[in-house]
Design an enzyme around this catalytic site. Structure first.
Site: not given
Ligand code: GLC
Ligand code: CA
Length: 543
Positions: A216, A263
Site C-alpha cells: 500500500d 529466504e
Molecule cells: C491506498 C489504498 C486506499 C487507502 C490508502 C490509504 O491508496 O488503496 O484504499 O485508502 O492507500 O491506506
C-alpha cells in the site's frame, strides 16, 4: 499461466518462469465479496465458498485487500494488528482454510501490506500517545511541534490525501503526521524499529504460506528530510512529486524485503501500489533486487482513448523491459470509479473521485460496451493483468448513494465535495432473485446495492455465452492457450491494432466500422466479422 506445450524446451521455459510474470490476479475486496453469516459484510468462509467460481473464471491468483484487525476507519487500510484477522472477517483458521482451498486448485494468494501508517488504535500508537515528547514510543511515528507562537499551527503545509490538513494535534500540544485520515498515523521509516517490525510481519504471513504482498502507498514511506513545505499547492494530487512521495529512501526498504522473500521457496511476489509517473520513474520500484511488479496507473488513467493508450502501452513496456520486469495492466480497483462507468461519461478519459447523484451520470450501455472492449484489449497485452471483483460481471459504479450511507473518509473530509470511493465497493450480486442479490444469507448489506445489480448477478451470467462473465472467461482461456501474457506486442502499421503471437487484436475507436480479416476468436460485442463496429475489440487468429 500458459500451458501450451509448443515443444519440450518451451514447456520447460514456461515452468521456469516466475508465475507472476503473466498472471491474472483477481482483487477481492473483503467487505464486499461474499458474506457467509448474514451480517452484511463479507468474510473468509464466504470467500472460500466462491473459490470454484474463481477457478472457473480462470484467474491465477487473488489479492485480498486488508482483512486485519482494524477499526475500519478506512475500510481496513487502518491496521490495528498486522498479524491477526479482524473478527468481522473470521479468524486465522478461516484464513488458513481459504488459503488451503485456493492452493488446492492452483490459485495463489497475495495479501495487502499497509506499511506507511497504522491505525491510531494500534498498540504502538496508543503507547506513543501515553508516552512523553521525545520518547522511544513517539519515535515510531512522525510527531513534531507546531509553528506559530504557541505551536498552534501545523508543522508544515502538507494536506491529507483525503482532504484537510495532514497533521492532528494531541492533548500535550504536539502534532502527528497522517497523509491519510486522522486515524492513520504515518510511521517514521527512518526508525530501525519500524523496519524490523515489518520484517516480522512479512515473515508471519510468508510462514503461513502466502504467495506475496501488495504494498500500500509504496511511494510514501520515506519523507524528505526536515519535512519541508510543499510548494504553494493547496492540495497534493496523488502521484504528484512532493516531499512525501517517491523519495529515494523507499528503495532501500524494498531491497530489504526482496531479501526476506528470497529466504522462502517458490516465487513470492511484491507488487507496488505507487502513484508514480512517468513509467520510467515507476520502473525503479521493480528493479531486479526490489519489487516484482507495480500497478500500472498511468495505463489506468489513460481512459478509453487510442492515442493515450498506445503511448502509455509503449512507454510502460519499454520502461519495464529496461529493468527486466513484467508490465502490469489494470482498469479498475477499490479506489477508482469502475471502468464500466468511467467510460460512459461524456469524456471517457474523465477521472472523478466517485460519482454523486447530482454529478454527470454515466451512460450505462455505452460504458459497458467500451468497458468490454477495453478489457478485451487489456487481457491480450503481454505481462500481468489485475481484475477487480465484479468487473467480470460488468458492474457499474453505484452513483445514487445518499450522503448518509457514504463511509469513505474522503467524503466527510472534503465536506462532500468529493463523493469518494464507496460506489465501487458495493457488495457483489451473486443471485438475482435472492435477498441482497445473494451476497449473503440475509438481506443485510453494509452499502446498498443499486437495482441494476440484479440482472447482472453472477447466476444470470455464468451460463449465458453473451454475458460479460463469459467474455472474461473465454478471454482468460484464450489468453492462456495462446500464451499472450508471456508474449510480445507488435503494432499494426495503421489503425489501432497489434499482434501478440498468434493473435491479432483490433479495437475500433472510430465512428465507422473497420474490416477484420480472418477467424475471430472472441469479440467484445459478439461480432463474428467481417467488420468491427465502434467501441469494440476483437481477437483474430493470425493465419
Ligand atoms: C491506498 C489504498 C486506499 C487507502 C490508502 C490509504 O491508496 O488503496 O484504499 O485508502 O492507500 O491506506
Ligand atoms: Ca459476514
Amino acid at each position: 499461466m500458459s500451458t501450451l506445450p509448443l515443444d519440450d524446451t518451451a514447456t520447460e521455459l514456461q515452468t521456469a518462469r516466475e508465475w507472476w510474470r503473466d498472471a491474472v490476479i483477481y482483487q477481492i475486496y473483503p467487505r464486499s465479496f461474499a458474506d457467509s453469516n448474514g451480517d452484511g459484510i463479507g468474510d473468509f468462509p464466504g470467500y472460500t465458498s466462491k473459490i470454484p467460481y474463481l477457478r472457473q473464471l480462470g484467474v491465477d491468483a487473488v489479492w485480498l485487500s486488508p482483512f486485519y484487525v482494524s477499526p475500519q476507519a478506512d475500510a481496513g487500510y487502518d491496521v490495528a494488528d498486522y498479524c491477526d484477522v479482524n473478527p468481522l472477517f473470521g479468524g486465522l483458521d478461516d484464513f488458513d482454510e481459504f488459503l488451503r482451498t485456493a492452493h488446492e486448485v492452483g490459485i495463489r494468494v497475495v495479501v495487502d501490506l499497509v506499511p506507511n501508517h497504522s491505525s491510531d488504535e494500534h498498540a504502538w500508537f496508543r503507547a506513543a500517545l501515553a508516552a512523553e515528547r521525545g520518547s522511544q514510543e513517539r519515535a515510531r511515528y512522525v510527531f513534531r511541534e507546531g509553528r506559530g507562537a504557541q505551536g498552534e499551527l501545523p508543522p508544515n503545509n502538507w494536506q491529507s490525501n483525503f482532504g484537510g490538513p495532514a497533521w492532528t494535534r494531541i492533548a500535550d500540544g504536539s502534532w502527528y503526521l497522517h497523509l491519510f485520515d486522522t486515524k492513520q498515523p504515518d510511521f517514521d521509516w527512518t526508525n530501525p524499529e519500524v523496519a524490523d517490525f515489518f520484517d516480522d510481519v512479512l515473515r508471519f504471513w510468508l510462514d503461513r504460506g502466502v504467495d506475496g504482498f501488495r504494498v500500500d502507498v509504496a511511494h510514501a514511506l520515506i519523507k524528505a528530510e526536515n519535512l519541508p513545505d510543499i510548494d504553494d499547492r493547496k492540495k497534493v494530487p496523488a502521484g504528484d512529486t512532493g516531499p512525501m512521495w517517491d523519495q529515494e529512501g523507499v528503495h532501500d526498504v524494498y531491497r530489504r524485503w526482496h531479501a526476506v522473500l528470497d529466504e522462502y521457496d517458490g516465487d513470492r511476489l511484491l507488487v507496488a501500489e505507487a502513484w508514480v509517473s512517468p513509467p520510467e520513474r515507476l520502473a525503479r520500484y521493480v528493479r531486479p533486487d526490489e519489487m516484482h511488479q507495480a500497478f500500472n496507473f498511468p495505463y489506468m488513467v489513460a481512459g478509453w482513448d487510442a492515442a493515450r493508450l498506445r503511448a502509455v502501452i509503449d512507454q510502460s513496456i519499454e520502461a519495464n523491459e529496461s529493468v527486466g520486469a513484467p508490465t502490469t495492466w489494470v482498469l479498475s480497483n477499490h479506489d477508482v470509479v469502475r471502468h464500466a462507468s468511467r467510460f460512459g461519461l461524456a469524456d471517457p478519459t474523465s477521472w472523478p473521485n466517485g460519482i454523486a447523484p447530482d454529478d454527470e451520470q454515466p451512460d450505462a450501455a455505452l460504458g459497458l460496451r467500451r468497458a468490454r472492449a477495453a478489457t478485451l484489449m487489456m487481457l491480450a497485452l503481454p505481462g500481468s493483468a489485475y481484475v477487480y471483483q465484479g468487473e467480470e460481471l460488468g458492474l457499474p459504479e453505484a452513483t445514487q448513494l445518499p450522503a448518509d450511507v457514504r463511509q469513505d473518509p474522503t467524503f466527510a473530509r472534503t465536506g462532500g465535495a468529493e463523493a469518494g470511493r464507496d460506489g465501487c465497493r458495493i457488495p457483489l450480486p451473486w443471485v438475482k432473485d435472492a435477498p441482497a442479490f445473494g451476497f449473503g444469507p440475509s438481506a443485510d448489506v453494509w452499502l446498498p446495492q443499486p437495482d441494476s445489480y440484479g440482472p447482472l448477478a453472477a447466476d444470470q451470467q455464468v451460463d449465458d455465452p453473451s454475458s460479460t462473465y463469459s467474455l472474461y472467461r473465454t478471454a482468460l482461456e484464450l489468453r492462456a492457450r495462446y500464451g499472450l501474457g508471456s508474449g510480445s506486442l507488435a503494432w499494426d502499421a495503421d489503425g489501432f491494432g497489434f499482434t501478440n503471437g498468434s493473435v491479432r487484436v483490433v479495437s475500433n475507436f472510430g465512428t465507422s466500422p473497420v474490416g477484420v480479416d480472418g477467424e475471430i476468436l472472441v469479440s467484445s460485442d459478439g461480432t463474428a466479422g467481417p467488420t468491427l463496429a465502434q467501441d469494440a475489440t476483437a481477437w483474430v487468429l493470425v493465419p
